[in-house]
Design a protein around this motif. Structure first.
Motif, PDB file in Angstrom:
ATOM      1  N   VAL A 165      -2.824   6.398   2.358  1.00  0.00           N
ATOM      2  CA  VAL A 165      -3.555   5.123   2.249  1.00  0.00           C
ATOM      3  C   VAL A 165      -4.892   5.278   2.970  1.00  0.00           C
ATOM      4  O   VAL A 165      -4.949   5.704   4.122  1.00  0.00           O
ATOM      5  CB  VAL A 165      -2.746   3.967   2.875  1.00  0.00           C
ATOM      6  CG1 VAL A 165      -3.552   2.668   2.835  1.00  0.00           C
ATOM      7  CG2 VAL A 165      -1.413   3.790   2.153  1.00  0.00           C
TER       8      VAL A 165
ATOM      9  N   LEU B 228       1.792   3.113   8.170  1.00  0.00           N
ATOM     10  CA  LEU B 228       1.079   3.324   6.921  1.00  0.00           C
ATOM     11  C   LEU B 228       1.247   4.760   6.432  1.00  0.00           C
ATOM     12  O   LEU B 228       1.191   5.712   7.223  1.00  0.00           O
ATOM     13  CB  LEU B 228      -0.416   3.049   7.104  1.00  0.00           C
ATOM     14  CG  LEU B 228      -0.940   1.657   6.762  1.00  0.00           C
ATOM     15  CD1 LEU B 228      -2.396   1.534   7.198  1.00  0.00           C
ATOM     16  CD2 LEU B 228      -0.791   1.334   5.289  1.00  0.00           C
ATOM     17  N   HIS B 229       1.427   4.915   5.136  1.00  0.00           N
ATOM     18  CA  HIS B 229       1.484   6.240   4.540  1.00  0.00           C
ATOM     19  C   HIS B 229       0.138   6.939   4.769  1.00  0.00           C
ATOM     20  O   HIS B 229      -0.917   6.316   4.637  1.00  0.00           O
ATOM     21  CB  HIS B 229       1.762   6.112   3.042  1.00  0.00           C
ATOM     22  CG  HIS B 229       2.180   7.386   2.391  1.00  0.00           C
ATOM     23  ND1 HIS B 229       1.331   8.453   2.215  1.00  0.00           N
ATOM     24  CD2 HIS B 229       3.384   7.760   1.856  1.00  0.00           C
ATOM     25  CE1 HIS B 229       1.971   9.433   1.597  1.00  0.00           C
ATOM     26  NE2 HIS B 229       3.225   9.040   1.377  1.00  0.00           N
TER      27      HIS B 229
ATOM     28  N   CYS C  76      -4.327  10.849  -5.623  1.00  0.00           N
ATOM     29  CA  CYS C  76      -3.040  10.543  -4.983  1.00  0.00           C
ATOM     30  C   CYS C  76      -1.897  10.965  -5.902  1.00  0.00           C
ATOM     31  O   CYS C  76      -1.714  10.403  -6.980  1.00  0.00           O
ATOM     32  CB  CYS C  76      -2.979   9.048  -4.689  1.00  0.00           C
ATOM     33  SG  CYS C  76      -1.565   8.537  -3.735  1.00  0.00           S
TER      34      CYS C  76
ATOM     35  N   ALA D 142      -4.439   3.680  -2.757  1.00  0.00           N
ATOM     36  CA  ALA D 142      -4.547   2.370  -2.106  1.00  0.00           C
ATOM     37  C   ALA D 142      -5.607   2.456  -1.014  1.00  0.00           C
ATOM     38  O   ALA D 142      -5.618   3.408  -0.222  1.00  0.00           O
ATOM     39  CB  ALA D 142      -3.207   1.947  -1.499  1.00  0.00           C
ATOM     40  N   THR D 143      -6.483   1.463  -0.990  1.00  0.00           N
ATOM     41  CA  THR D 143      -7.602   1.451  -0.042  1.00  0.00           C
ATOM     42  C   THR D 143      -7.670   0.114   0.658  1.00  0.00           C
ATOM     43  O   THR D 143      -7.696  -0.937   0.008  1.00  0.00           O
ATOM     44  CB  THR D 143      -8.945   1.686  -0.768  1.00  0.00           C
ATOM     45  OG1 THR D 143      -8.915   2.962  -1.419  1.00  0.00           O
ATOM     46  CG2 THR D 143     -10.112   1.644   0.208  1.00  0.00           C
TER      47      THR D 143
ATOM     48  N   CYS E 254       0.834  -1.207   0.000  1.00  0.00           N
ATOM     49  CA  CYS E 254       0.000   0.000   0.000  1.00  0.00           C
ATOM     50  C   CYS E 254       0.868   1.256   0.000  1.00  0.00           C
ATOM     51  O   CYS E 254       0.606   2.215  -0.746  1.00  0.00           O
ATOM     52  CB  CYS E 254      -0.927   0.005   1.212  1.00  0.00           C
ATOM     53  SG  CYS E 254      -2.292  -1.171   1.118  1.00  0.00           S
ATOM     54  N   ASN E 255       1.908   1.267   0.820  1.00  0.00           N
ATOM     55  CA  ASN E 255       2.803   2.424   0.878  1.00  0.00           C
ATOM     56  C   ASN E 255       3.502   2.646  -0.460  1.00  0.00           C
ATOM     57  O   ASN E 255       3.661   3.785  -0.913  1.00  0.00           O
ATOM     58  CB  ASN E 255       3.839   2.237   1.989  1.00  0.00           C
ATOM     59  CG  ASN E 255       3.241   2.416   3.376  1.00  0.00           C
ATOM     60  OD1 ASN E 255       2.122   2.904   3.527  1.00  0.00           O
ATOM     61  ND2 ASN E 255       3.977   2.004   4.401  1.00  0.00           N
TER      62      ASN E 255
ATOM     63  N   SER F 192       2.388   1.757  -3.394  1.00  0.00           N
ATOM     64  CA  SER F 192       1.384   2.183  -4.356  1.00  0.00           C
ATOM     65  C   SER F 192       1.148   3.690  -4.285  1.00  0.00           C
ATOM     66  O   SER F 192       1.202   4.396  -5.305  1.00  0.00           O
ATOM     67  CB  SER F 192       0.072   1.415  -4.108  1.00  0.00           C
ATOM     68  OG  SER F 192      -0.906   1.764  -5.066  1.00  0.00           O
ATOM     69  N   VAL F 193       0.888   4.204  -3.078  1.00  0.00           N
ATOM     70  CA  VAL F 193       0.606   5.644  -2.979  1.00  0.00           C
ATOM     71  C   VAL F 193       1.852   6.476  -3.259  1.00  0.00           C
ATOM     72  O   VAL F 193       1.747   7.606  -3.752  1.00  0.00           O
ATOM     73  CB  VAL F 193      -0.008   6.016  -1.611  1.00  0.00           C
ATOM     74  CG1 VAL F 193      -1.351   5.324  -1.420  1.00  0.00           C
ATOM     75  CG2 VAL F 193       0.928   5.693  -0.459  1.00  0.00           C
TER      76      VAL F 193
END
Length: 425
Positions: free
Chosen positions: A182, A178-179, A421, A156-157, A146-147, A149-150
């Motif tokens: 996210v 977590l970023h 994002c 990212a969800t 997720c991190n 991806s963003v």
């Protein structure tokens, strides 16, 4: 023992750092993201069970709800499921969907980087895996993905999940990092409160995405005919599910055979007193889940005890099960997504509770926790009392469920929001 667990937790964190976090950081610096069309059409989804994404009917329900909802917004939507091995699975309402290996080791890490750059958004099937109950290493990798991806500018969800009172330390370690871009969705208020308190980052309240899955339009002729026949005989159809996971404490105490015999006796009494008929519904067909074994044994014992108004039916599509739950007056189960199928059909439930998951679900519908039961209570006459009470209040509870359902579905729709994002580290 605590020292050993601490060493295991540290090893999980270190391995994820070496195999996932650092390689992804290097990959971000070495390549640029391809330019995709502005309209979001390509969606990547991390499966709840990366080893076998189609093995759980609950997971299939969440896949179906998410994909059908996204496709309703954009008919050209294309989906890729992330798992451990290449295969194709069938999603209700969607059809054949590819599963791409992008998980294990450094090879999986590189595969994920290549894959996510070709997609507009990433979704994670949250459910009950993000507190680390089913593997802390799983959560570590999910957070890293997720991190990453963003950081590439791809939203990212985390779809609505529950969070228990005792999350694994590596899971908390990862989630706390977590970023902030996210999107974190929690599927009930008690879980949200626990998550914010323990992890220390903000999250959003939603409801489980499976509430959005429509029931099947095609009938199940034999089963539906049996339900209708029971009603003509003046009997009320009640769904029953047993599984080894929810009932583990009771099985550990007396063994599976004695537990099933006791439950059969309690159901027989309830069936005679209230003129019930029992539809036995497995909601997980894996051998280790125990649904099939326990329910077939239950059917046999009930018949041996002279109670003939019972039918076992095996269905491997969650939308078909949801269709059937809508034709019942009550469902007795410890399967979270069978409860969700029932409630989203307006059918009250008596839930066998475990892992801090049901309190918040009932709260969504203003339902009393009196209509839940612990696994150990299933060993006593309390089970019969709970069945009778849930049966007596079924009409009031149905009215309450139906009045709350629009609000709960609106909460479930929050899972679909895709935040903008921009690329950033």
């Amino acid at each position: 023992m605590m020292r050993r667990q601490s060493l295991i937790d540290q090893a999980i964190i270190a391995r994820n750092l070496l195999q996932v976090v650092l390689p992804l950081h290097r990959l971000r610096a070495s390549a640029t993201r391809p330019i995709l069309p502005e309209t979001p059409t390509r969606f990547a989804i991390i499966a709840g069970d990366v080893t076998d994404p189609a093995s759980s009917l609950g997971d299939l329900a969440m896949f179906s709800a998410l994909m059908q909802s996204l496709r309703a917004q954009n008919p050209d939507s294309i989906f890729t499921i992330i798992g451990e091995r290449r295969q194709t699975i069938v999603i209700p309402g969607i059809g054949e969907t590819p599963v791409v290996p992008a998980w294990s080791g450094k090879t999986g890490t590189r595969a994920f980087d290549e894959l996510i750059r070709q997609h507009h958004a990433l979704f994670v099937m949250g459910a009950d895996i993000l507190d680390g109950k089913y593997g802390a290493a799983l959560v570590q990798r999910i957070v890293a993905y997720c991190n990453h991806s963003v950081a590439l500018g791809i939203p990212a969800t985390m779809l609505g999940f529950s969070f228990n009172c005792n999350p694994r330390a590596p899971a908390v370690h990862a989630l706390s990092r977590l970023h902030p871009k996210v999107t974190v969705n929690i599927r009930d208020q008690p879980s949200l409160d626990r998550f914010v308190r323990i992890v220390g980052i903000p999250a959003k309240l939603c409801a489980d995405s499976a509430f959005l899955m429509p029931p099947a339009t095609d009938s199940e002729p034999e089963t539906e005919a049996w339900i209708a026949a029971m009603r003509r005989e003046g009997r009320t159809p009640v769904g029953v599910n047993l599984n080894a996971h929810a009932l583990a404490p009771a099985i550990a105490q007396v063994g599976m055979d004695k537990l099933i015999d006791h439950i059969a006796e309690q159901l027989r009494h309830a069936g005679v007193q209230n003129r019930l008929a029992f539809l036995l519904l497995p909601h997980d067909l894996k051998l280790q889940s125990g649904d099939v074994i326990m329910l077939k044994a239950l059917e046999s014992i009930l018949q041996q005890k002279g109670f003939a108004h019972v039918r076992y039916t095996s269905i491997d599509h969650p939308d078909k099960i949801k269709r059937l739950t809508g034709q019942l007056d009550l469902a007795i189960t410890g399967r979270m997504h069978l409860v969700i199928a029932s409630l989203s059909s307006g059918t009250p439930t008596l839930s066998i509770t475990y892992q801090d998951k049901f309190e918040g679900l009932y709260q969504h519908f203003d339902l009393s926790l009196e209509h839940t039961i612990t696994p150990i209570q299933c060993l006593s006459d309390e089970f019969l009392r709970k069945i009778n009470d849930a049966f007596m209040h079924r009409h009031d509870n149905r009215a309450r469920i139906l009045s709350c359902l629009p609000r709960v579905k609106a909460l479930a729709s929050r899972n679909l929001a895709i935040s903008t994002c921009d690329p950033a580290d």
